[in-house]
Scaffold this active site. Sequence first.
Site, mmCIF file in Angstrom:
data_model
loop_
_atom_site.group_PDB
_atom_site.id
_atom_site.type_symbol
_atom_site.label_atom_id
_atom_site.label_comp_id
_atom_site.label_asym_id
_atom_site.label_seq_id
_atom_site.Cartn_x
_atom_site.Cartn_y
_atom_site.Cartn_z
ATOM 1 N N GLU A 330 0.882 -1.259 -0.109
ATOM 2 C CA GLU A 330 0.037 0.185 -0.035
ATOM 3 C C GLU A 330 0.845 1.303 -0.063
ATOM 4 O OE1 GLU A 330 -0.350 -2.703 1.857
ATOM 5 O OE2 GLU A 330 -2.501 -3.137 2.112
ATOM 6 N N LYS A 437 -0.430 -10.542 23.893
ATOM 7 C CA LYS A 437 -0.852 -9.779 25.004
ATOM 8 C C LYS A 437 -0.759 -10.757 26.455
ATOM 9 C CE LYS A 437 -3.373 -6.813 21.611
ATOM 10 N NZ LYS A 437 -4.515 -6.455 20.912
#
Lengths: 542, 542
Positions: A330, A437
């Site tokens: 991108e 996490k």
Amino acid sequence: MLSTMQDGHLTVGTLLRHGSEVHASSEIITWTGSGARRETFAKTGEQAAKLANALRALGITGDQRVGTFMWNNAEHMAAYCAIPAMGAVLHTLNIRLFPEQLVFVANHAEDQVILVDGTLVPLLAKQLPHMRTVRHVIVANGDAATLQAPDSIEVHSYDGLLAEQPGTFDWPAVDERSAAAMCYTSGTTGDPKGVAYSHRSIWLHSMQVCMTDGMRVAESDKALAIVPMFHAMSWGLPYAALMIGASLVLPDRFLQPEPIARILAAEKPTFAAGVPTIWQALSQWLDANPQDISHLREVVVGGSAAPPSLIHAFQERYGVPILQVWGMTETSPLGSIARPPKSETGEQERQTRYTQGRFPAGVTARLIGDSGEELPWDDESVGELQVRGPWVAASYYGVSDVDLDKFHDGWLCTGDVGKISPDGFLTLTDRSKDVIKSGGEWISSVELENAVMGHPAVAEAAVIGVPDEKWDERPLVAVVVREGQRVTAAELRDYIADKVAKWQLPEYWTFVDEVPKTSVGKFDKKRLRAMNSQGNLDITHL
Amino acid sequence: MLSTMQDGHLTVGTLLRHGSEVHASSEIITWTGSGARRETFAKTGEQAAKLANALRALGITGDQRVGTFMWNNAEHMAAYCAIPAMGAVLHTLNIRLFPEQLVFVANHAEDQVILVDGTLVPLLAKQLPHMRTVRHVIVANGDAATLQAPDSIEVHSYDGLLAEQPGTFDWPAVDERSAAAMCYTSGTTGDPKGVAYSHRSIWLHSMQVCMTDGMRVAESDKALAIVPMFHAMSWGLPYAALMIGASLVLPDRFLQPEPIARILAAEKPTFAAGVPTIWQALSQWLDANPQDISHLREVVVGGSAAPPSLIHAFQERYGVPILQVWGMTETSPLGSIARPPKSETGEQERQTRYTQGRFPAGVTARLIGDSGEELPWDDESVGELQVRGPWVAASYYGVSDVDLDKFHDGWLCTGDVGKISPDGFLTLTDRSKDVIKSGGEWISSVELENAVMGHPAVAEAAVIGVPDEKWDERPLVAVVVREGQRVTAAELRDYIADKVAKWQLPEYWTFVDEVPKTSVGKFDKKRLRAMNSQGNLDITHL
């Protein structure tokens, strides 16, 4: 008040004319396995004209899409030139896509014609019956007769088709804002998404590649483009070469360490670009088969973070600086460049080479925290990187609703997580989906990988998060041991004990023959996670 | 098919933000005569914000023009940043224009405010009463009280005005195709003509300046901009410095050889740019006052052709390569660059440095013959150079009828005459109006000048055509002898006898104290011709 300056001009057609006329004697050098075949830029211009005439004769008009399913070679280069310069749109098909993805992107882009390399015919042939818009296939570097195609598709020989065509083409004026080339990214979940580069974005990006503080590509260069032409436009090298007259060395399908070492020895390129795994593999090869590669003024590494051990090895053992860059499909892809500033020397300079670098003018960046707030550039605050600029995508092709997870208020949400120093150097710590996490804290999988890969017995290490009852997630390290070496999980944990925080030290380890890779050579953590959840990994719990 | 890429962004505002944030510690260094005053790019950003606030407070809105009448210094740099970034248009007034031209350009551009350096106040003050649109004058680096202005014009102190203003400004989004800056060219006959650079053309040109095969300006550079900021935007150096983070050394009004030598000794810049006469004068100074200037990686020379003797002297005596460039106000100005290609070494490389160079991607060129036909690039056919591209002017500001002598079918007619080699290297032989037409053949005034200037006793030589009954025109050589040297016309004619064709050998010679120069330091042949027709030259007829 309007300016009095000329508008337009930033088109692939002007690049092609410039390259083939002003830099007529620069070369496209394609490796054949045993040697090289060479053509001048003048010849590339002629071949591009023949290809454009041939495509017109096959009915290609306007902005129809023409696919390529090819290695890095002279014929692919001709397609890079001809297709956008004639006003059509080049669609580089990634040969490593899964079959259903390949069919999806060809149908989504509505490819009318596909150019394919002979050695890739078997891979394409199986999917051709499902490609609804393809009317012609052109086989380069191989025998067209070997391709069994559905009746609705005509098969042509590249050489045969071009032989009849004139070597000039009246390249049309093209709006520089129109699409020149497409590349689908398969990095996100769901179907692959298409980025349609404009002529203008390609031009601006090429200038960036040729800037002294960019990739520094110059007329004096002979650039080895290992990064595939079906992956983010080979990081802009083909068009940059045309712009500046650098000769281009294309390895075709010879991407293993041994042929790459032979290409280096035979052609002595001044510059090369590829993902870290290519250079890791070459480094192992060179350790066993010493060879002088100091003709490389610089090696550009991107696609994934380059482990510090790799950067160190290239500098110390071969005298070749590694220039780390960050980017994505991108972003055309050049988004940041780790070129140390004039004020730095010694250890400070080395540390800067380990970062993902600084944003060039044209790429504006910000860091966004968990609750959407903008974070300071203090080299501590960690958030998602967002960028914008004239060679950054604003949307995906043919996706009616803009994906708000990716595009937000004019910014591209990169999905990369990291921090930025006060003087603008980016350090990525993870992909947002790969962050581990653990007990409310974040553990960077990349930092753990780099620490483990610093051990001399380790060839590769990939870290994923695995479910844990107490901490939600904990890191699992998948290790590939260097040939002829031995090391245990406990030894590795001891080795990294002073390199990461104690609570981050992994207790789960596994030894694998190789880390699965994506189509573009990055660690495929999705597959690693799947292997783990299917119980296919032999795990040591320390 | 529309691309999916972002549009816009190529504005001076993004350059300013980039420079002052990412390259916050790079410096603007202004010479004071006895030393240097320094400010960081961060500070420049703050000063620019204060100036923009001050200009808003004085009523500057939209695309109104703000003039500068200044030397190269930090305050001029702040104006370069603030005025375009706030959406207004920077008009750099050439301090060396004749009084009536100065009044003409200020009125034609409708300047609302003029920033002036203290030392230039006397020069401006005399013309202010004739400037119909000016409402405010801001005096920098001097005492505002010394300026006697008409009642309709308010006079302000730069420091006083900025002191009250906030150091941030909400820089607006600006259309990259709108005008950012204006520069009038007085090179042609008639009134000066204005070129209005767009934000986009400035951006593209800055990238070109920073390309490895352009001027190669990089973050590691300390660039001495001798070329005035009121002349073709100082060849793009101020904006290129912002783009890449190069520090900039600005000589203010200290442009004589002695202070330039002191600046070189004190700041050791890595790069410098100026017209040939500056370097000729410095070379003479250095011969008498030796000094190591090898900290200069390269010196860029343009504006007029650099005599081979100058290029040779810099390389041999100081170890500094001269990079010759060609361009004009209408080309932003970088139009061609004499960087030898990789294939050349030794004498061949040296000869290439004597040319005006090759056209970069973005500048498309052609040669047009007397009857409008396009000439081949064979290094022999001589014609007028025409160019086009995204940093080339399409018209002049506020001139209702496009000047067909200058702009033709999308091409800029440069008025420069020369030839182009098969590999694209331009050799200019003259300005079309300076060519000497002798007996139906053309004699290049520049070639004769270079031949004469090769003589060690010659400091400068300028050649003009003078009327001749038999041949229509014959060359007259005006010679400036080096201090302490002696040479006669006959000796000089003998010296060049084997360097030019026999029929070109001049029979008219004159010795002068100095060659008159234009406002931008070029030989002023118009004045030399006038001196001759008024009988003010003492001519030797051999």
